[in-house]
Design a protein around this motif. Structure first.
Motif, PDB file in Angstrom:
ATOM      1  N   ILE A  44     -30.883 -10.486 114.553  1.00 29.35           N
ATOM      2  CA  ILE A  44     -30.548 -11.723 115.267  1.00 29.35           C
ATOM      3  C   ILE A  44     -31.149 -12.949 114.583  1.00 29.35           C
ATOM      4  O   ILE A  44     -30.642 -14.059 114.753  1.00 29.35           O
ATOM      5  CB  ILE A  44     -31.007 -11.673 116.741  1.00 29.35           C
ATOM      6  CG1 ILE A  44     -32.529 -11.641 116.849  1.00 29.35           C
ATOM      7  CG2 ILE A  44     -30.362 -10.488 117.455  1.00 29.35           C
ATOM      8  CD1 ILE A  44     -33.044 -11.668 118.277  1.00 29.35           C
ATOM      9  N   PHE A  45     -32.216 -12.767 113.791  1.00 31.56           N
ATOM     10  CA  PHE A  45     -32.820 -13.905 113.100  1.00 31.56           C
ATOM     11  C   PHE A  45     -32.030 -14.292 111.852  1.00 31.56           C
ATOM     12  O   PHE A  45     -32.190 -15.384 111.333  1.00 31.56           O
ATOM     13  CB  PHE A  45     -34.268 -13.593 112.737  1.00 31.56           C
ATOM     14  CG  PHE A  45     -35.103 -13.225 113.927  1.00 31.56           C
ATOM     15  CD1 PHE A  45     -35.433 -14.179 114.872  1.00 31.56           C
ATOM     16  CD2 PHE A  45     -35.536 -11.924 114.121  1.00 31.56           C
ATOM     17  CE1 PHE A  45     -36.191 -13.844 115.979  1.00 31.56           C
ATOM     18  CE2 PHE A  45     -36.300 -11.574 115.224  1.00 31.56           C
ATOM     19  CZ  PHE A  45     -36.614 -12.540 116.161  1.00 31.56           C
ATOM     20  N   PRO A  48     -27.414 -15.279 114.534  1.00 32.31           N
ATOM     21  CA  PRO A  48     -27.643 -15.369 115.985  1.00 32.31           C
ATOM     22  C   PRO A  48     -26.506 -14.798 116.821  1.00 32.31           C
ATOM     23  O   PRO A  48     -26.700 -14.535 118.011  1.00 32.31           O
ATOM     24  CB  PRO A  48     -27.816 -16.869 116.221  1.00 32.31           C
ATOM     25  CG  PRO A  48     -27.169 -17.538 115.054  1.00 32.31           C
ATOM     26  CD  PRO A  48     -27.370 -16.605 113.899  1.00 32.31           C
ATOM     27  N   ILE A  51     -27.082 -11.532 119.006  1.00 35.20           N
ATOM     28  CA  ILE A  51     -27.759 -11.399 120.305  1.00 35.20           C
ATOM     29  C   ILE A  51     -26.807 -10.819 121.337  1.00 35.20           C
ATOM     30  O   ILE A  51     -27.247 -10.216 122.330  1.00 35.20           O
ATOM     31  CB  ILE A  51     -28.328 -12.737 120.806  1.00 35.20           C
ATOM     32  CG1 ILE A  51     -27.225 -13.716 121.208  1.00 35.20           C
ATOM     33  CG2 ILE A  51     -29.269 -13.351 119.810  1.00 35.20           C
ATOM     34  CD1 ILE A  51     -27.718 -14.895 122.007  1.00 35.20           C
ATOM     35  N   ASP A 139     -38.294 -19.328 118.993  1.00 29.28           N
ATOM     36  CA  ASP A 139     -36.897 -19.064 118.642  1.00 29.28           C
ATOM     37  C   ASP A 139     -36.059 -19.164 119.902  1.00 29.28           C
ATOM     38  O   ASP A 139     -36.344 -18.474 120.897  1.00 29.28           O
ATOM     39  CB  ASP A 139     -36.724 -17.655 118.059  1.00 29.28           C
ATOM     40  CG  ASP A 139     -37.360 -17.494 116.695  1.00 29.28           C
ATOM     41  OD1 ASP A 139     -36.673 -17.768 115.690  1.00 29.28           O
ATOM     42  OD2 ASP A 139     -38.535 -17.077 116.628  1.00 29.28           O
ATOM     43  N   PHE A 141     -31.987 -18.940 121.426  1.00 28.62           N
ATOM     44  CA  PHE A 141     -30.667 -18.417 121.110  1.00 28.62           C
ATOM     45  C   PHE A 141     -29.679 -18.739 122.229  1.00 28.62           C
ATOM     46  O   PHE A 141     -30.026 -18.716 123.411  1.00 28.62           O
ATOM     47  CB  PHE A 141     -30.701 -16.893 120.932  1.00 28.62           C
ATOM     48  CG  PHE A 141     -31.541 -16.414 119.790  1.00 28.62           C
ATOM     49  CD1 PHE A 141     -30.999 -16.246 118.523  1.00 28.62           C
ATOM     50  CD2 PHE A 141     -32.886 -16.122 119.974  1.00 28.62           C
ATOM     51  CE1 PHE A 141     -31.771 -15.804 117.466  1.00 28.62           C
ATOM     52  CE2 PHE A 141     -33.665 -15.676 118.929  1.00 28.62           C
ATOM     53  CZ  PHE A 141     -33.109 -15.512 117.668  1.00 28.62           C
ATOM     54  N   GLY A 153     -22.772 -17.276 117.946  1.00 26.57           N
ATOM     55  CA  GLY A 153     -24.144 -17.523 118.343  1.00 26.57           C
ATOM     56  C   GLY A 153     -24.767 -18.711 117.637  1.00 26.57           C
ATOM     57  O   GLY A 153     -24.386 -19.052 116.513  1.00 26.57           O
ATOM     58  N   HIS A 155     -28.791 -20.700 116.992  1.00 25.37           N
ATOM     59  CA  HIS A 155     -30.220 -20.405 116.974  1.00 25.37           C
ATOM     60  C   HIS A 155     -30.984 -21.634 116.512  1.00 25.37           C
ATOM     61  O   HIS A 155     -30.547 -22.343 115.608  1.00 25.37           O
ATOM     62  CB  HIS A 155     -30.481 -19.237 116.001  1.00 25.37           C
ATOM     63  CG  HIS A 155     -31.921 -19.054 115.637  1.00 25.37           C
ATOM     64  ND1 HIS A 155     -32.378 -19.111 114.337  1.00 25.37           N
ATOM     65  CD2 HIS A 155     -33.017 -18.803 116.405  1.00 25.37           C
ATOM     66  CE1 HIS A 155     -33.677 -18.897 114.312  1.00 25.37           C
ATOM     67  NE2 HIS A 155     -34.102 -18.723 115.546  1.00 25.37           N
ATOM     68  N   TYR A 157     -35.183 -22.787 115.637  1.00 27.33           N
ATOM     69  CA  TYR A 157     -36.562 -22.342 115.472  1.00 27.33           C
ATOM     70  C   TYR A 157     -37.450 -23.565 115.282  1.00 27.33           C
ATOM     71  O   TYR A 157     -37.152 -24.434 114.459  1.00 27.33           O
ATOM     72  CB  TYR A 157     -36.683 -21.421 114.257  1.00 27.33           C
ATOM     73  CG  TYR A 157     -38.102 -20.988 113.952  1.00 27.33           C
ATOM     74  CD1 TYR A 157     -38.732 -20.042 114.750  1.00 27.33           C
ATOM     75  CD2 TYR A 157     -38.806 -21.530 112.875  1.00 27.33           C
ATOM     76  CE1 TYR A 157     -40.033 -19.637 114.473  1.00 27.33           C
ATOM     77  CE2 TYR A 157     -40.100 -21.130 112.597  1.00 27.33           C
ATOM     78  CZ  TYR A 157     -40.705 -20.182 113.403  1.00 27.33           C
ATOM     79  OH  TYR A 157     -41.993 -19.784 113.138  1.00 27.33           O
TER      80      TYR A 157
END
Length: 429
Positions: A44-45, A48, A51, A139, A141, A153, A155, A157
């Motif tokens: 997922i990193f 995204p 997720i 993080d 999401f 998705g 994301h 950070y």
């Protein structure tokens, strides 16, 4: 959700008590060191959109534990993480898609971007400052699926510290020269192209800043760019998947630039009560830097901003390949799995040091070329081998452990070292 094909089924059924959807940093570290050629929650990193594969899912861990601890003493791990993913189905009981997902994780340090933060920086007046530890480290999401199961998705950070430092007792105090910031935003999708192929693509932008001079997000244009893509192609002949993959990035931070390209091909195969994967990658990397100094023995780095206007760039280029593999298998009981894996890189490096930097310890010590490899056995995520085990309780609570690589080679009468180097857990509800 119909996004995963034969390999997902092979994971879930073939590895009773493990499952593809429930992986952790500890599982990755002990089973091959990277996530490129398998589908797991750590992905997922990188994308995204993934997720959406892990609805209603909690994750946490103590982080990497590599501190030197004197015999007879103890120390807690310094970088724990925790978070979760929650989903709301907008479909029916028979078909939960479309779906909305939201998630968050606290405490993670972005392994790629944090490499461009030095341990110290020297300001324009020649004063030396320790780089502060970022404290927000979050993080976030947001994702969703369409009615056909395709996933999207986003994301963000944020790791930041502004105006303070941490004391030895864990308190925080004022330091007007204390500033460090890492911000990243990316998005991606995961599409089922055919009944036998899924395709992922993700791209992002990031910003790395530090020093006594506080800057806004858009100051100076020091932006970094990242992209990665891979496909999972079902191969019925091996009861697994063929996985072509590529990734690249351009990182720009104070005094340093890095351009990276990597492409590879791997397979993953479901075995009787187990799972195996293997991959090979071609790597090209070019780095240049000025006013950076590095202690080659300890790895401690510093950036000197005193003469930033007169930039004499040192250059380093690496080209080569990486071979990696991982295997896990249930033994004795369905709830217990043992893992082992490793990676080996062979890179040819060329160094070009500017004449003004001769005799300094920059990204290269001198002009020349040599072969290099990843660390052989220092216990980190990047070294050659790893091993560990996992425990599964009723397909809900799963605990993954990376075992210290030197455990079997110690003197048991001295009480030395640590047993484990990482412990993570997940809970699905």
């Amino acid at each position: 959700m119909n996004m995963r094909t034969a390999a997902a089924l092979g994971f879930t059924v073939g590895i009773l008590g493990v499952g593809s959807a429930f992986a952790t940093f500890a599982r990755v570290e002990s089973m091959g060191k990277n996530t490129t050629y398998i589908m797991d929650d750590v992905s997922i990193f990188g994308n995204p959109a993934n997720i959406n594969l892990y609805p209603n899912y909690l994750i946490g861990g103590f982080g990497s534990y590599l501190d030197n601890v004197e015999t007879g003493t103890n120390k807690d791990p310094q970088h724990p993480t925790f978070g979760g993913i929650f989903s709301l189905s907008l479909g029916s009981e028979e078909s939960p898609d479309p779906r909305l997902s939201i998630g968050g994780l606290f405490g993670r340090e972005d392994a790629l971007l944090f490499r461009f933060l030095p341990d110290y920086y020297i300001d324009a007046n020649g004063n030396k400052h320790s780089l502060p530890q970022t404290v927000t480290n979050f993080d976030g999401f947001l994702g969703g699926t369409l009615s056909n199961g395709n996933a999207l998705g986003l994301h963000i950070y944020i790791a930041h510290q502004d105006g303070g430092y941490e004391t030895e007792n864990g308190d925080y105090q004022v330091d007007s020269d204390s500033y460090a910031s890492v911000i990243r935003a990316d998005g991606g999708f995961n599409l089922q192209v055919t009944n036998t192929m899924d395709w992922e693509l993700a791209a992002g932008i990031a910003r790395v800043q530090y020093g006594p001079e506080h800057k806004n997000f858009f100051d100076d244009g020091d932006f970094s760019y990242l992209v990665n893509s891979r496909a999972f192609v079902t191969l019925e002949a091996i009861d697994g998947e063929l996985v072509p993959a590529m990734n690249g990035h351009f990182i720009k931070a104070p005094g340093i630039r890095e351009t990276h390209a990597q492409a590879g091909l791997g397979i993953n195969v479901g075995l009787d009560r187990g799972f195996f994967w293997m991959g090979a990658d071609f790597v090209w990397n070019k780095k240049k830097a000025h006013n950076w100094s590095i202690d080659y023995d300890t790895g401690v780095s510093a950036y000197d901003a005193q003469d930033d206007e007169h930039s004499y760039w040192d250059k380093r280029k690496d080209i080569g390949g990486v071979i990696s593999f991982g295997i896990e298998r249930n033994i004795w009981y369905d709830w217990f799995v043992i893992r082992v894996g490793g990676q080996k890189s062979i890179l040819y490096t060329e160094c070009d040091v500017d004449s003004h930097n001769a005799g300094k310890s920059g990204i290269c010590s001198d002009n020349g070329s040599f072969f290099s490899t990843n660390p052989i056995g220092n216990g980190t995520m990047d070294d050659h081998v790893g091993w560990g085990f996992g425990i599964n309780i009723e397909e809900k609570l799963k605990i993954d452990v990376t075992i210290a690589e030197d455990l079997l080679f110690r003197n048991p009468f001295q009480g030395e070292g640590r047993w484990f180097s990482r412990l993570d857990a997940t809970y699905s509800f």
